[in-house]
Write an enzyme that holds these catalytic residues in place. Structure first.
Site, PDB file in Angstrom:
ATOM      1  N   SER A 170      49.097 -49.140  53.664  1.00 12.60           N
ATOM      2  CA  SER A 170      47.931 -49.408  54.513  1.00 12.60           C
ATOM      3  C   SER A 170      47.742 -50.891  54.794  1.00 12.60           C
ATOM      4  O   SER A 170      46.902 -51.264  55.614  1.00 12.60           O
ATOM      5  CB  SER A 170      46.667 -48.876  53.823  1.00 12.60           C
ATOM      6  OG  SER A 170      46.474 -49.524  52.571  1.00 12.60           O
ATOM      7  N   ASP A 226      61.345 -48.230  40.442  1.00 16.30           N
ATOM      8  CA  ASP A 226      62.491 -48.803  39.735  1.00 16.30           C
ATOM      9  C   ASP A 226      63.622 -47.779  39.630  1.00 16.30           C
ATOM     10  O   ASP A 226      63.522 -46.674  40.178  1.00 16.30           O
ATOM     11  CB  ASP A 226      62.028 -49.275  38.343  1.00 16.30           C
ATOM     12  CG  ASP A 226      62.767 -50.525  37.888  1.00 16.30           C
ATOM     13  OD1 ASP A 226      64.007 -50.564  38.015  1.00 16.30           O
ATOM     14  OD2 ASP A 226      62.099 -51.447  37.384  1.00 16.30           O
ATOM     15  N   THR A 246      64.489 -46.550  33.975  1.00 16.67           N
ATOM     16  CA  THR A 246      63.285 -47.343  33.667  1.00 16.67           C
ATOM     17  C   THR A 246      62.022 -46.536  33.967  1.00 16.67           C
ATOM     18  O   THR A 246      61.078 -46.504  33.174  1.00 16.67           O
ATOM     19  CB  THR A 246      63.292 -48.655  34.493  1.00 16.67           C
ATOM     20  OG1 THR A 246      64.489 -49.362  34.178  1.00 16.67           O
ATOM     21  CG2 THR A 246      62.078 -49.518  34.191  1.00 16.67           C
ATOM     22  N   ASP A 286      48.000 -43.526  39.882  1.00 17.28           N
ATOM     23  CA  ASP A 286      48.613 -44.240  41.012  1.00 17.28           C
ATOM     24  C   ASP A 286      49.538 -45.350  40.485  1.00 17.28           C
ATOM     25  O   ASP A 286      49.338 -46.522  40.760  1.00 17.28           O
ATOM     26  CB  ASP A 286      47.490 -44.803  41.898  1.00 17.28           C
ATOM     27  CG  ASP A 286      47.984 -45.390  43.202  1.00 17.28           C
ATOM     28  OD1 ASP A 286      49.176 -45.237  43.512  1.00 17.28           O
ATOM     29  OD2 ASP A 286      47.153 -46.005  43.903  1.00 17.28           O
ATOM     30  N   GLY A 291      38.244 -45.894  47.505  1.00 23.41           N
ATOM     31  CA  GLY A 291      38.044 -46.732  46.324  1.00 23.41           C
ATOM     32  C   GLY A 291      36.711 -47.449  46.374  1.00 23.41           C
ATOM     33  O   GLY A 291      35.668 -46.881  46.017  1.00 23.41           O
ATOM     34  N   ARG A 292      36.739 -48.700  46.860  1.00 23.40           N
ATOM     35  CA  ARG A 292      35.533 -49.528  46.834  1.00 23.40           C
ATOM     36  C   ARG A 292      34.339 -48.905  47.553  1.00 23.40           C
ATOM     37  O   ARG A 292      33.200 -49.151  47.170  1.00 23.40           O
ATOM     38  CB  ARG A 292      35.871 -50.918  47.403  1.00 23.40           C
ATOM     39  CG  ARG A 292      36.640 -51.762  46.408  1.00 23.40           C
ATOM     40  CD  ARG A 292      37.301 -52.964  47.059  1.00 23.40           C
ATOM     41  NE  ARG A 292      38.481 -52.553  47.838  1.00 23.40           N
ATOM     42  CZ  ARG A 292      39.301 -53.396  48.458  1.00 23.40           C
ATOM     43  NH1 ARG A 292      39.053 -54.694  48.408  1.00 23.40           N
ATOM     44  NH2 ARG A 292      40.355 -52.952  49.129  1.00 23.40           N
ATOM     45  N   GLN A 352      44.104 -55.403  53.064  1.00 19.09           N
ATOM     46  CA  GLN A 352      43.809 -53.967  53.213  1.00 19.09           C
ATOM     47  C   GLN A 352      43.191 -53.675  54.578  1.00 19.09           C
ATOM     48  O   GLN A 352      42.380 -54.462  55.074  1.00 19.09           O
ATOM     49  CB  GLN A 352      42.835 -53.513  52.099  1.00 19.09           C
ATOM     50  CG  GLN A 352      42.361 -52.072  52.186  1.00 19.09           C
ATOM     51  CD  GLN A 352      43.448 -51.052  51.849  1.00 19.09           C
ATOM     52  OE1 GLN A 352      44.512 -51.031  52.463  1.00 19.09           O
ATOM     53  NE2 GLN A 352      43.180 -50.200  50.886  1.00 19.09           N
ATOM     54  N   ASP A 371      38.947 -47.689  40.578  1.00 18.76           N
ATOM     55  CA  ASP A 371      39.681 -48.902  40.212  1.00 18.76           C
ATOM     56  C   ASP A 371      38.782 -49.868  39.444  1.00 18.76           C
ATOM     57  O   ASP A 371      38.551 -51.004  39.870  1.00 18.76           O
ATOM     58  CB  ASP A 371      40.278 -49.556  41.465  1.00 18.76           C
ATOM     59  CG  ASP A 371      41.184 -48.603  42.228  1.00 18.76           C
ATOM     60  OD1 ASP A 371      41.702 -47.648  41.623  1.00 18.76           O
ATOM     61  OD2 ASP A 371      41.370 -48.803  43.440  1.00 18.76           O
ATOM     62  N   LYS A 408      52.647 -45.921  41.183  1.00 17.48           N
ATOM     63  CA  LYS A 408      53.633 -46.418  42.168  1.00 17.48           C
ATOM     64  C   LYS A 408      54.917 -46.874  41.488  1.00 17.48           C
ATOM     65  O   LYS A 408      55.299 -48.049  41.558  1.00 17.48           O
ATOM     66  CB  LYS A 408      53.064 -47.549  43.020  1.00 17.48           C
ATOM     67  CG  LYS A 408      51.954 -47.110  43.948  1.00 17.48           C
ATOM     68  CD  LYS A 408      51.610 -48.174  44.967  1.00 17.48           C
ATOM     69  CE  LYS A 408      50.438 -47.783  45.826  1.00 17.48           C
ATOM     70  NZ  LYS A 408      49.162 -47.693  45.065  1.00 17.48           N
ATOM     71  N   LYS A 439      41.662 -40.745  41.155  1.00 22.08           N
ATOM     72  CA  LYS A 439      42.884 -41.559  41.165  1.00 22.08           C
ATOM     73  C   LYS A 439      42.648 -42.784  40.288  1.00 22.08           C
ATOM     74  O   LYS A 439      41.580 -43.404  40.350  1.00 22.08           O
ATOM     75  CB  LYS A 439      43.233 -41.968  42.595  1.00 22.08           C
ATOM     76  CG  LYS A 439      44.603 -42.628  42.701  1.00 22.08           C
ATOM     77  CD  LYS A 439      44.958 -42.997  44.132  1.00 22.08           C
ATOM     78  CE  LYS A 439      44.300 -44.263  44.598  1.00 22.08           C
ATOM     79  NZ  LYS A 439      44.645 -45.469  43.827  1.00 22.08           N
TER      80      LYS A 439
HETATM   81  O1  6AU Z   1      39.419 -48.097  49.111  1.00 24.55           O
HETATM   82  P1  6AU Z   1      40.059 -49.266  48.414  1.00 24.55           P
HETATM   83  O2  6AU Z   1      40.742 -50.222  49.341  1.00 24.55           O
HETATM   84  O3  6AU Z   1      39.152 -49.956  47.459  1.00 24.55           O
HETATM   85  O4  6AU Z   1      41.197 -48.645  47.462  1.00 24.55           O
HETATM   86  C1  6AU Z   1      42.350 -48.043  47.967  1.00 24.55           C
HETATM   87  C2  6AU Z   1      43.194 -47.494  46.831  1.00 24.55           C
HETATM   88  C3  6AU Z   1      43.718 -48.556  45.874  1.00 24.55           C
HETATM   89  C4  6AU Z   1      45.137 -48.817  46.345  1.00 24.55           C
HETATM   90  O5  6AU Z   1      45.977 -49.153  45.267  1.00 24.55           O
HETATM   91  C5  6AU Z   1      45.543 -47.471  46.955  1.00 24.55           C
HETATM   92  O6  6AU Z   1      44.340 -46.847  47.382  1.00 24.55           O
HETATM   93  N1  6AU Z   1      46.478 -47.538  48.103  1.00 24.55           N
HETATM   94  C6  6AU Z   1      47.666 -46.775  48.117  1.00 24.55           C
HETATM   95  C7  6AU Z   1      47.922 -45.640  47.251  1.00 24.55           C
HETATM   96  C8  6AU Z   1      46.940 -44.664  46.950  1.00 24.55           C
HETATM   97  O7  6AU Z   1      49.004 -45.379  46.863  1.00 24.55           O
HETATM   98  C9  6AU Z   1      48.644 -47.012  49.091  1.00 24.55           C
HETATM   99  C10 6AU Z   1      48.347 -47.847  50.176  1.00 24.55           C
HETATM  100  O8  6AU Z   1      49.131 -47.978  51.112  1.00 24.55           O
HETATM  101  N2  6AU Z   1      47.136 -48.473  50.199  1.00 24.55           N
HETATM  102  C11 6AU Z   1      46.196 -48.335  49.204  1.00 24.55           C
HETATM  103  O9  6AU Z   1      45.110 -48.909  49.309  1.00 24.55           O
HETATM  104  O10 6AU Z   1      43.699 -48.016  44.571  1.00 24.55           O
END
Ligand code: 6AU
Length: 252
Positions: free
Chosen positions: A147, A97, A101, A92, A222-223, A202, A39, A94, A61
């Site tokens: 999440s 709609d 669209t 990703d 991600g992070r 999160q 990201d 998501k 992703k």
């Molecule tokens: O480890 P992070 O928190 O830095 O990144 C988590 C990644 C982000 C969110 O957009 C995605 O996972 N995500 C998703 C996805 C994958 O669809 C759904 C969700 O419920 N929570 C979530 O964090 O890119």
């Protein structure tokens, strides 16, 4: 006594969609269930990270709409790294709609996601028909449960989301935070070895916990990786910890 939890080999044999087979085959080959969520905001950062950690992951992703300098050349370069390092490209987006669209968002605009993505995410909020517009080649991963704290995806939503997912032949799995009462593959974001939450809603769990408790198939980090000062080392750590959690899971 045989474990009730299927191995990746057993799951691969049950899949009908090529993207589902492929991600499981890569998992087996690389001994990895790690999806890195890159990201970051420039193409250079995505390409550099993909090259650096490509050997440790099954998929990259992306949130392509956060990239400042998107170009077709970038897609060509990313695809070539994905081929060389053997991982899938997972957008990703998501989608959330009406079908008409979503189809334009999937095929058109600047990103032409349908040209390059192996996997995409879609909400199911608009109902079953909205999911029928995606190319049959792309593997859809539906969002059954989120999440984040106080998400609206309650038990009933999740149940309905899974029912819809089972009716669409190119849905290969779901994003969720609990066990799936289904043969769909489970993808779990919100995975971090060092934090339990961020300040924006999160929630994080460890790889071990999401395998033990939720019987996940793939962890999404991600992070935990891209913000680290040594992404390669960190990716290896998540790869190892995800794989050990999987091995423990199938031996129970
Ligand atoms: O480890 P992070 O928190 O830095 O990144 C988590 C990644 C982000 C969110 O957009 C995605 O996972 N995500 C998703 C996805 C994958 O669809 C759904 C969700 O419920 N929570 C979530 O964090 O890119």
């Amino acid at each position: 006594v045989k474990s009730s939890r299927l191995t990746y080999e057993e799951k691969a044999a049950l899949q009908s969609h090529p993207a589902a087979k492929k991600i499981l085959e890569i998992a087996i080959k690389k001994k990895s269930n790690l999806i890195a969520s890159l990201d970051v905001s420039t193409t250079q950062e995505v390409l550099q990270l993909a090259e650096t950690i490509g050997d440790t992951i099954v998929a990259v992703k992306l949130h392509t709409d956060i990239i400042k300098d998107f170009s077709e050349e970038y897609v060509i370069k990313l695809k070539s790294i994905a081929n060389k390092k053997n991982f899938l490209l997972f957008e990703d987006r998501k989608f959330g709609d009406i079908g008409n669209t979503q189809q334009m968002q999937f095929e058109g605009g600047l990103y032409k996601i349908s040209d390059w993505a192996d996997l995409i995410t879609s909400h199911v909020i608009a109902g079953e028909d909205s999911l029928k517009i995606f190319d049959s080649k792309v593997g859809i991963i539906t969002i059954a449960e989120m999440s984040s704290s106080a998400t609206l995806t309650d038990e009933n939503y999740k149940k309905r989301a899974i029912e819809i997912s089972e009716n669409i032949s190119n849905v290969i799995g779901c994003v969720a935070q609990s066990k799936l009462p289904s043969s769909l593959l489970l993808f779990t974001p919100g995975v971090n070895l060092n934090s339990i939450k961020d300040k924006k809603g999160q929630n994080f769990n460890t790889p071990e916990k999401v395998f033990d408790k939720n019987h996940t198939d793939f962890i999404i980090v991600g992070r935990g990786i891209y913000k680290s000062t040594d992404p390669k080392k960190e990716a290896l750590k998540y790869q190892k910890s995800g794989w050990e959690a999987y091995l423990k899971n199938i031996s129970i």
